[in-house]
Design an enzyme around this catalytic site. Structure first.
Site, PDB file in Angstrom:
ATOM      1  N   GLU A 139      39.830  30.278  45.933  1.00 45.19           N
ATOM      2  CA  GLU A 139      40.047  30.801  45.617  1.00 45.19           C
ATOM      3  C   GLU A 139      38.645  30.623  43.821  1.00 45.19           C
ATOM      4  O   GLU A 139      39.048  29.330  43.745  1.00 45.19           O
ATOM      5  CB  GLU A 139      41.364  30.537  44.786  1.00 45.19           C
ATOM      6  CG  GLU A 139      41.624  32.268  43.742  1.00 45.19           C
ATOM      7  CD  GLU A 139      42.077  31.590  43.152  1.00 45.19           C
ATOM      8  OE1 GLU A 139      43.471  32.509  42.220  1.00 45.19           O
ATOM      9  OE2 GLU A 139      43.617  30.838  42.763  1.00 45.19           O
ATOM     10  N   LYS A 204      42.808  40.744  43.901  1.00 47.41           N
ATOM     11  CA  LYS A 204      43.966  40.163  43.433  1.00 47.41           C
ATOM     12  C   LYS A 204      44.950  41.408  43.569  1.00 47.41           C
ATOM     13  O   LYS A 204      44.083  41.641  42.514  1.00 47.41           O
ATOM     14  CB  LYS A 204      44.098  38.883  42.795  1.00 47.41           C
ATOM     15  CG  LYS A 204      45.512  38.363  42.968  1.00 47.41           C
ATOM     16  CD  LYS A 204      45.311  37.446  42.007  1.00 47.41           C
ATOM     17  CE  LYS A 204      46.299  36.169  41.532  1.00 47.41           C
ATOM     18  NZ  LYS A 204      45.740  34.981  40.828  1.00 47.41           N
ATOM     19  N   CYS A 262      46.018  33.275  45.830  1.00 45.46           N
ATOM     20  CA  CYS A 262      46.637  32.423  45.367  1.00 45.46           C
ATOM     21  C   CYS A 262      47.881  32.939  44.603  1.00 45.46           C
ATOM     22  O   CYS A 262      48.799  32.895  45.075  1.00 45.46           O
ATOM     23  CB  CYS A 262      46.779  31.695  43.795  1.00 45.46           C
ATOM     24  SG  CYS A 262      47.018  30.726  42.863  1.00 45.46           S
TER      25      CYS A 262
END
Length: 411
Positions: A139, A204, A262
């Site tokens: 990430e 995300k 994440c």
């Protein structure tokens, strides 16, 4: 189970330390998650605790029923379990996960920019030398905005062409206004083909409250700021939807993969949607440097392992400072790195041909949690009705019978 499920959506959700994760190495019980998700493990864990409490209180019948329920869950899990598919030619991809070990304090420092890129370029070359056809960076591994910095973009494209491998790279994605100026920042994963073309960008969708954005900004924004914005000048923006991305490391039409960024790995239903969208394996990218040398990186690895078990997919996990890992569909960690060390892992990762049908959980989602909510509502309604009936009976028993006062007076 209901408490754990509620924590996954109340105030956008923060389901860390769900009780069921305590069973992540109970491989007799773990296959149960293919039906129930992690909430089934929470239920069995709570049932076992309730049985012990009943035993201490001397309630032998309740303790025996709880023990029978726990034993039945283990038998069901054992029946559902089986050896995961091993890598086979034509069904597997040689995948590498990189761990650059870039400290959080220097991650966005201009002085470290070239050094960071050099570390990931070297690790990429080492991974390809070991046969990797897909190389996964963690990430926000890129120390800049790919879409606004031509030199950074050209360096990444040149690397992909040099090594002739596909790269899945964490970085900052941008949205632009009508005048072409950046007006939104995303936590993204870029898909770079072996010919250097940047083919896709997944953003995300589930952000960390107070980490990447401030909830109720009009009120709370007066007092606090989000702490994980990186190079963003404001809150990070959420992507539109969970979806898979297409890669074709062996040419042809390729195949879809899910790239969970994440915090998204904490949410069973969200990760399930990568498989439901056709993702044949999971790529997890994260930056766990925030946690330091604590138990949190190991907890997050256990959480990720449950996502593999729930979806029936292999997971390749690239973490900036660790733990990077390969996890099989049974939830077993096949290989992992130490934390806060530079390194890489390379493995043959099997693809799942029909990921939408891999498990009952992928096909139908949180049916077990929904059933628990219905059962709890039914029990509450039954208890309320019973209290109303008891109250009515008590009122009738306390009221004088017809004629009782007259007889008493006549006597």
């Amino acid at each position: 189970a209901l408490y754990d499920h509620a924590r996954s959506f109340i105030l956008t959700g923060f389901p860390w330390a769900t009780l069921g994760y305590a069973q992540h190495q109970n491989f007799a019980l773990l296959p149960l998650v293919t039906l129930t998700g992690v909430y089934g493990l929470s239920f069995v864990s709570a049932l076992g605790g309730a049985g012990l409490a009943a035993l201490v209180r001397g309630e032998r019948r309740a303790a025996a029923l709880a023990a029978a329920g726990v034993a039945l869950a283990h038998l069901l899990g054992f029946a559902l379990g089986g050896a995961p598919e091993e890598p086979q030619p034509g069904k597997s991809q040689r995948v590498a996960v990189l761990q650059g070990n870039i400290e959080q304090g220097v991650k966005w420092s201009p002085a470290w920019r070239e050094r960071t890129l050099a570390i990931y370029a070297r690790l990429t070359r080492e991974a390809v030398a070991q046969g990797a056809r897909v190389v996964v960076w963690p990430e926000t591994a890129l120390p800049g905005a790919l879409e606004a910095e031509p030199s950074l973009r050209e360096d990444l494209q040149a690397l992909a062409r040099e090594v002739q491998a596909w790269l899945v790279v964490g970085g900052v994605g941008l949205g632009f206004d009508a005048d072409g100026r950046p007006d939104a920042f995303f936590d993204s994963a870029f898909v770079v083909a072996s010919d250097g073309r940047i083919l896709d960008r997944y953003d995300k969708t589930h952000l960390v409250p107070f980490g990447e954005y401030v909830p109720l900004r009009g009120l709370l924004g007066l007092f606090v700021k989000s702490v994980a914005r990186g190079i963003a000048s404001d809150d990070v923006a959420a992507g539109e939807r969970v979806r898979s991305v297409q890669i074709a490391p062996d040419g042809g039409d390729g195949f879809p993969v899910g790239v969970a960024v994440c915090y998204e790995l904490l949410f069973p239903d969200l990760v399930r949607r990568f498989a439901a969208d056709g993702g044949e394996m999971l790529l997890g990218i994260t930056n766990d440097a925030w946690y330091g040398r604590t138990g949190a990186p190991y907890q997050f690895l256990a959480i990720t392992a449950l996502r593999s078990a729930e979806t029936g997919l292999w997971t390749a996990r690239a973490a900036n400072t660790g733990i990077s890992a390969f996890i099989d569909p049974s939830g077993r960690v096949r290989a992992q790195t130490p934390i806060f060390e530079e390194g890489l892992l390379v493995a043959d990762v099997p693809r799942v041909a029909r990921p939408r049908e891999a498990t009952v959980f992928v096909r139908f989602g949180n049916l077990f949690a929904g059933a628990c909510w219905l059962a709890a509502a039914a029990l509450l309604l039954t208890a309320r009705r019973r209290r109303m009936v008891d109250a009515r009976r008590d009122a009738m028993s306390d009221s004088p019978r017809p004629g009782a006062d007259i007889r008493a007076a006549g006597g």
